[in-house]
Design an enzyme around this catalytic site. Structure first.
Site, PDB file in Angstrom:
ATOM      1  N   GLU A 113      49.034  55.867  46.396  1.00  0.00           N
ATOM      2  CA  GLU A 113      48.656  57.409  46.359  1.00  0.00           C
ATOM      3  C   GLU A 113      49.008  58.136  45.251  1.00  0.00           C
ATOM      4  O   GLU A 113      50.199  58.079  44.843  1.00  0.00           O
ATOM      5  CB  GLU A 113      49.264  57.887  47.771  1.00  0.00           C
ATOM      6  CG  GLU A 113      48.848  57.229  48.871  1.00  0.00           C
ATOM      7  CD  GLU A 113      49.784  57.766  50.179  1.00  0.00           C
ATOM      8  OE1 GLU A 113      50.533  58.612  49.960  1.00  0.00           O
ATOM      9  OE2 GLU A 113      49.658  56.810  51.129  1.00  0.00           O
ATOM     10  N   LYS A 115      50.887  61.429  43.768  1.00  0.00           N
ATOM     11  CA  LYS A 115      52.076  62.353  44.378  1.00  0.00           C
ATOM     12  C   LYS A 115      51.749  63.462  44.176  1.00  0.00           C
ATOM     13  O   LYS A 115      51.761  64.212  42.847  1.00  0.00           O
ATOM     14  CB  LYS A 115      53.207  61.861  43.546  1.00  0.00           C
ATOM     15  CG  LYS A 115      54.490  62.763  44.140  1.00  0.00           C
ATOM     16  CD  LYS A 115      55.944  61.795  43.451  1.00  0.00           C
ATOM     17  CE  LYS A 115      57.168  62.097  44.132  1.00  0.00           C
ATOM     18  NZ  LYS A 115      57.324  63.615  43.561  1.00  0.00           N
ATOM     19  N   ASP A 117      51.919  67.904  43.840  1.00  0.00           N
ATOM     20  CA  ASP A 117      52.987  68.368  43.417  1.00  0.00           C
ATOM     21  C   ASP A 117      52.954  69.899  44.286  1.00  0.00           C
ATOM     22  O   ASP A 117      52.363  70.753  44.003  1.00  0.00           O
ATOM     23  CB  ASP A 117      52.977  68.960  41.843  1.00  0.00           C
ATOM     24  CG  ASP A 117      54.105  69.423  41.371  1.00  0.00           C
ATOM     25  OD1 ASP A 117      55.161  69.489  41.783  1.00  0.00           O
ATOM     26  OD2 ASP A 117      54.207  69.790  40.052  1.00  0.00           O
ATOM     27  N   TYR A 224      50.127  62.652  54.651  1.00  0.00           N
ATOM     28  CA  TYR A 224      50.307  61.167  54.199  1.00  0.00           C
ATOM     29  C   TYR A 224      51.008  60.417  54.961  1.00  0.00           C
ATOM     30  O   TYR A 224      51.099  59.344  54.590  1.00  0.00           O
ATOM     31  CB  TYR A 224      50.801  61.210  52.599  1.00  0.00           C
ATOM     32  CG  TYR A 224      52.162  62.101  52.555  1.00  0.00           C
ATOM     33  CD1 TYR A 224      53.305  61.825  53.378  1.00  0.00           C
ATOM     34  CD2 TYR A 224      52.243  63.066  51.545  1.00  0.00           C
ATOM     35  CE1 TYR A 224      54.450  62.450  53.116  1.00  0.00           C
ATOM     36  CE2 TYR A 224      53.245  63.973  51.554  1.00  0.00           C
ATOM     37  CZ  TYR A 224      54.509  63.545  52.088  1.00  0.00           C
ATOM     38  OH  TYR A 224      55.658  64.241  52.175  1.00  0.00           O
ATOM     39  N   LYS A 312      56.687  58.365  38.094  1.00  0.00           N
ATOM     40  CA  LYS A 312      56.718  59.760  37.623  1.00  0.00           C
ATOM     41  C   LYS A 312      55.827  59.655  36.332  1.00  0.00           C
ATOM     42  O   LYS A 312      56.285  58.990  35.523  1.00  0.00           O
ATOM     43  CB  LYS A 312      57.963  60.274  37.313  1.00  0.00           C
ATOM     44  CG  LYS A 312      58.686  60.546  38.812  1.00  0.00           C
ATOM     45  CD  LYS A 312      58.415  61.984  39.246  1.00  0.00           C
ATOM     46  CE  LYS A 312      59.706  62.752  39.744  1.00  0.00           C
ATOM     47  NZ  LYS A 312      59.501  63.980  39.975  1.00  0.00           N
ATOM     48  N   CYS A 406      67.010 100.111  24.342  1.00  0.00           N
ATOM     49  CA  CYS A 406      65.779  99.568  24.444  1.00  0.00           C
ATOM     50  C   CYS A 406      65.238  99.391  23.077  1.00  0.00           C
ATOM     51  O   CYS A 406      65.256 100.082  22.145  1.00  0.00           O
ATOM     52  CB  CYS A 406      65.051 100.753  25.106  1.00  0.00           C
ATOM     53  SG  CYS A 406      63.126 100.517  25.029  1.00  0.00           S
ATOM     54  N   CYS A 409      62.633 102.573  22.456  1.00  0.00           N
ATOM     55  CA  CYS A 409      63.023 103.922  22.519  1.00  0.00           C
ATOM     56  C   CYS A 409      64.442 104.301  21.966  1.00  0.00           C
ATOM     57  O   CYS A 409      64.896 105.357  22.018  1.00  0.00           O
ATOM     58  CB  CYS A 409      62.722 104.586  23.637  1.00  0.00           C
ATOM     59  SG  CYS A 409      63.613 104.007  25.162  1.00  0.00           S
ATOM     60  N   CYS A 424      64.816  99.265  30.865  1.00  0.00           N
ATOM     61  CA  CYS A 424      64.884 100.601  29.966  1.00  0.00           C
ATOM     62  C   CYS A 424      64.392 101.812  31.221  1.00  0.00           C
ATOM     63  O   CYS A 424      63.379 101.407  31.535  1.00  0.00           O
ATOM     64  CB  CYS A 424      64.054 100.547  28.997  1.00  0.00           C
ATOM     65  SG  CYS A 424      63.561 102.244  28.385  1.00  0.00           S
ATOM     66  N   CYS A 429      60.068 106.622  27.834  1.00  0.00           N
ATOM     67  CA  CYS A 429      59.906 105.413  26.651  1.00  0.00           C
ATOM     68  C   CYS A 429      58.394 105.069  26.463  1.00  0.00           C
ATOM     69  O   CYS A 429      57.619 105.065  27.121  1.00  0.00           O
ATOM     70  CB  CYS A 429      60.688 103.990  27.317  1.00  0.00           C
ATOM     71  SG  CYS A 429      60.310 102.703  26.171  1.00  0.00           S
TER      72      CYS A 429
HETATM   73  S1  IVH Z   1      55.670  59.796  50.972  1.00  0.00           S
HETATM   74  C1  IVH Z   1      60.028  58.942  52.700  1.00  0.00           C
HETATM   75  N1  IVH Z   1      53.585  60.553  49.612  1.00  0.00           N
HETATM   76  O1  IVH Z   1      57.191  63.560  47.081  1.00  0.00           O
HETATM   77  C2  IVH Z   1      59.200  59.818  51.890  1.00  0.00           C
HETATM   78  N2  IVH Z   1      55.293  61.708  49.548  1.00  0.00           N
HETATM   79  O2  IVH Z   1      60.527  62.643  47.417  1.00  0.00           O
HETATM   80  C3  IVH Z   1      57.950  59.503  52.216  1.00  0.00           C
HETATM   81  N3  IVH Z   1      54.938  63.620  48.010  1.00  0.00           N
HETATM   82  O3  IVH Z   1      58.818  65.789  48.712  1.00  0.00           O
HETATM   83  C4  IVH Z   1      57.320  60.537  51.158  1.00  0.00           C
HETATM   84  N4  IVH Z   1      53.042  63.320  47.552  1.00  0.00           N
HETATM   85  O4  IVH Z   1      56.469  65.627  49.856  1.00  0.00           O
HETATM   86  C5  IVH Z   1      54.852  60.901  49.960  1.00  0.00           C
HETATM   87  N5  IVH Z   1      51.451  60.732  48.798  1.00  0.00           N
HETATM   88  C6  IVH Z   1      52.847  61.313  48.831  1.00  0.00           C
HETATM   89  C7  IVH Z   1      53.315  62.375  48.469  1.00  0.00           C
HETATM   90  C8  IVH Z   1      54.657  62.611  48.640  1.00  0.00           C
HETATM   91  C9  IVH Z   1      53.867  64.169  47.330  1.00  0.00           C
HETATM   92  C10 IVH Z   1      56.208  64.365  47.709  1.00  0.00           C
HETATM   93  C11 IVH Z   1      56.976  64.430  49.193  1.00  0.00           C
HETATM   94  C12 IVH Z   1      58.577  64.375  48.760  1.00  0.00           C
HETATM   95  C13 IVH Z   1      58.445  63.982  47.558  1.00  0.00           C
HETATM   96  C14 IVH Z   1      59.324  62.564  47.788  1.00  0.00           C
END
Ligand code: IVH
Length: 667
Positions: A113, A115, A117, A224, A312, A406, A409, A424, A429
């Site tokens: 999946e 991840k 942000d 998720y 990551k 500043c 000025c 300031c 100014c």
């Molecule tokens: S599963 C047991 N799936 O990543 C943890 N997490 O450290 C299960 N996050 O802040 C998390 N996308 O919110 C999972 N597709 C995804 C995700 C996801 C983002 C975030 C999650 C958490 C961090 C995990």
């Protein structure tokens, strides 16, 4: 009668829910927006007339009025764990080796999946109805943010009929890229610092005190997982995702079941490439063992599950040298250290400057002139200095100190307690004036054509503008004498300045630069109060009573108009013929409601809050912001929030719009 209305409310709610799902989750709308709005308006009107029939999961209850349930905490029945990270193929392979140690040679597949942000949230449903939303917090205890999350349209308030009776799901709330850019432009206009990345934006937005403010932040969610102890409905994670989608949740469409770690690696590479094309930010991939029985067998450590790992992405970084650090003066006088860099390319953009935010930040990272630093384009938007490469520091590099005077000025600067800011405070100014004038004329403010940053600088340098009101007493011949300004452009500028006198007062309010008052807030205030004078005379309480205005904005507005210098500038503008009010009908006044205090909450079917306030005041009554034992009446409309609850607790008479109008007629 009531039954018929209750049935109508239920029918409308169901229809709206279906269209919300089609629009926000399935992204396959069937109804034109105007039709949808019409359904919503009809439901709002019915509910406003029959407040006792408003269901807690009504689609109108997304934008809860007033302050949300604050930062009360909740304990997660099942902890919200975090994920172990991996950074390359060999670490992904190790993950499989560890899993195999426990699972032996069982068949094993994975779900990959994206991840997302953003910020992790938990959503609880009872009998299919959304009852609680929470942040992850420290994983064990999170913050209750039920009302804030309710404002996110893709979070269903009621699930499809076949969902489990009690269900907790987890997911990631995020701010799409475009929205982040837009929010940052607005924040900049309001004199607020931009969000450095989408995660900060999402985390800050879901934790706001006022749900109405969260509602104004463009957030979305991907769900998720299900938090459950035993008895899962599905045998695999992939099936769980499918079920959740069927119940009405928004799941991410890019999830993929794969059979081997090589496929996992391929998925990670694929998304490293495709990542910039997504409308939201991702910071990696999450790999999960697909079979739930295997997940149980693998179990978790105290911190993270053994059945999942995150991969990551390498951050897009670049290295360069700091040539100079200068303090820049903003329009509110705040000094911002800014680094001038050896130009360097990052994600296809040449970067030669980076804001260093404030003195604390520079000290924390110990950034010095001459240092080699790593840069990241945080959230793909703002270039940020991440760290100093200490090994490359020149021997004579001096720590950076914020100037004590500043840079424009020369007045001494003050450090604001509780803020990381150095300011300031010299009202004279010229650097501040230049920035204020530039903002005053900007597109979203008074939109004065021909008055950009360089002309603003010329006017300030020539002493022709000493405060903002001077813009209205410039004469064409003096303008034409400015360096590089020909007669026709001087005439054009004079014309656009003159035209701006008749701008809507909301633009003027935004333009004069009240801290924290951006274009949207200015619009809200002028909608409610009708004129700059009414806003200038309003108490913090009355300002805060406006839906969408919080304590910080209210205090800032009161402080701004309390300053003589600001009032003088506005008076001078008024004398030059600048429009200060929206047209409104003259009202006859009486003292029939003298001594009575009203609090308004929620949205009434026909009256705006400004209309209602005007009518009450015209009858001699007073409108205040908070409910107390002294309040005579609370007038409650749709989406009434905590003020209504408070009134009920204190036994204060609650009126609907009809009853208010009747009272006004009777008196
Ligand atoms: S599963 C047991 N799936 O990543 C943890 N997490 O450290 C299960 N996050 O802040 C998390 N996308 O919110 C999972 N597709 C995804 C995700 C996801 C983002 C975030 C999650 C958490 C961090 C995990």
């Amino acid at each position: 009668m009531t039954e018929r209305i209750a049935a109508e409310i239920a029918r409308l709610s169901e229809e709206i829910r279906r269209h919300e799902w089609l629009y926000y989750v399935a992204v396959a709308p069937e109804l034109p927006d105007a039709e949808f709005d019409r359904l919503m308006k009809r439901l709002e009107a019915l509910e406003a007339e029959h407040p006792s029939l408003v269901a807690p999961d009504s689609p109108t209850r997304r934008v809860g009025g007033g302050i949300s349930d604050g930062m009360a905490t909740i304990e997660h029945a099942i902890p919200m764990l975090s994920l172990d990270n991996s950074y390359d193929e060999s670490e992904l392979a190790d993950f499989e080796v560890r899993a195999r140690r426990i699972l032996g040679d069982q068949e094993l597949d994975y779900v990959c999946e994206l991840k997302i942000d953003g910020v992790a949230v938990s959503l609880l449903y009872e009998d299919g109805v959304y009852v609680r939303g929470a942040t992850r917090g420290d994983g064990r205890v999170g913050e209750r943010i039920t009302d804030n999350l309710r404002t996110i349209r893709s979070i269903p308030l009621r699930l499809r009929a076949d969902a489990p009776g009690v269900l907790e799901v987890r997911g990631e709330v995020y701010m799409p890229r475009d929205s982040l850019d837009m929010v940052n432009v607005q924040r900049d206009e309001a004199g607020e610092p931009p969000f450095a990345n989408p995660r900060n934006a999402a985390a800050g937005s879901v934790r706001l005190q006022d749900a109405a403010q969260t509602a104004s932040r463009p957030l979305d969610v991907f769900i998720y997982s299900i938090a459950e102890n035993g008895n899962p409905r599905a045998e695999t994670h992939a099936k769980t995702l499918q079920l959740m989608a069927e119940w009405g949740f928004r799941t991410n469409p890019e999830a993929r079941v794969v059979a081997t770690i090589d496929d996992v690696v391929a998925y990670c590479h694929e998304w490293t490439e495709k990542r910039p094309k997504l409308p939201y930010e991702i910071d990696g991939v999450v790999v999960k063992v697909n079979a739930l029985a295997q997940q149980r067998e693998l179990g978790s450590t105290a911190k993270s599950p053994r059945w999942a790992i995150s991969y990551k992405f390498p951050a897009t970084q670049a290295m360069t040298v700091v040539r100079e650090i200068q303090a820049q003066v903003g329009r509110t006088g705040v000094l911002t250290p800014r680094a001038t860099l050896e130009p360097v390319e990052l994600d296809g953009v040449t970067i030669s400057h980076a804001t260093l935010h404030n003195a604390d930040e520079v000290a924390r990272k110990d950034i010095r002139v001459g240092d080699t630093v790593t840069l990241e384009r945080a959230g793909g938007v703002i270039p940020a200095v991440i760290a100093v490469v200490m090994g490359r520091r020149p021997a004579d590099a001096e720590p950076f100190a914020m100037p004590s005077a500043c840079p424009s000025c020369g007045a001494s600067v003050t450090r604001i307690a509780d803020e990381a800011a150095t300011r300031c405070v010299n009202p004279g100014c010229l650097a501040q004036l230049h920035r204020r004038l530039e903002h005053f004329a900007s597109r979203k403010a008074l939109d004065i054509d021909g008055l950009g940053t360089s002309v603003a600088q010329l006017l300030v340098d020539a002493g022709m503008v000493r405060d903002l009101s001077d813009a209205y007493s410039l004469d064409v011949s003096a303008l034409a004498e400015l360096d590089g300004m020909a007669e026709p452009s001087a005439q054009g500028l004079a014309r656009s300045i003159a035209a701006s006198k008749d701008s809507d007062p909301a633009r003027l309010l935004h333009a004069i630069g009240v801290p924290f008052v951006g274009a949207n807030i200015a619009e809200l205030l002028v909608d409610e109060f009708g004129s700059i004078d009414a806003i200038a005379g309003a108490s913090a309480e009355a300002l805060e009573a406006v839906h969408g205005i919080g304590a910080r904005v209210a205090a800032s507005v009161v402080g701004f108009f309390a300053a003589d210098a600001n009032r003088r500038v506005l008076d001078a503008m008024r004398r030059c013929g600048v429009r200060m009010a929206r047209e409104s009908a003259q009202v006859e006044t009486t003292d029939a409601l003298a001594g009575e205090t009203f609090v308004l909450t929620g949205e009434m079917p026909t009256l705006t809050r400004a209309d209602a306030t005007e009518k009450i005041k015209a009858a001699g009554g007073r409108v205040t912001g908070s409910v107390s034992g002294k309040t005579s009446y609370v007038v409650a409309g749709a989406n009434a929030g905590s003020k209504l609850t408070r009134a009920q607790e204190l036994g204060v008479t609650v009126l609907g719009e009809d009853a208010l109008l009747e009272l006004l007629r009777a008196e």
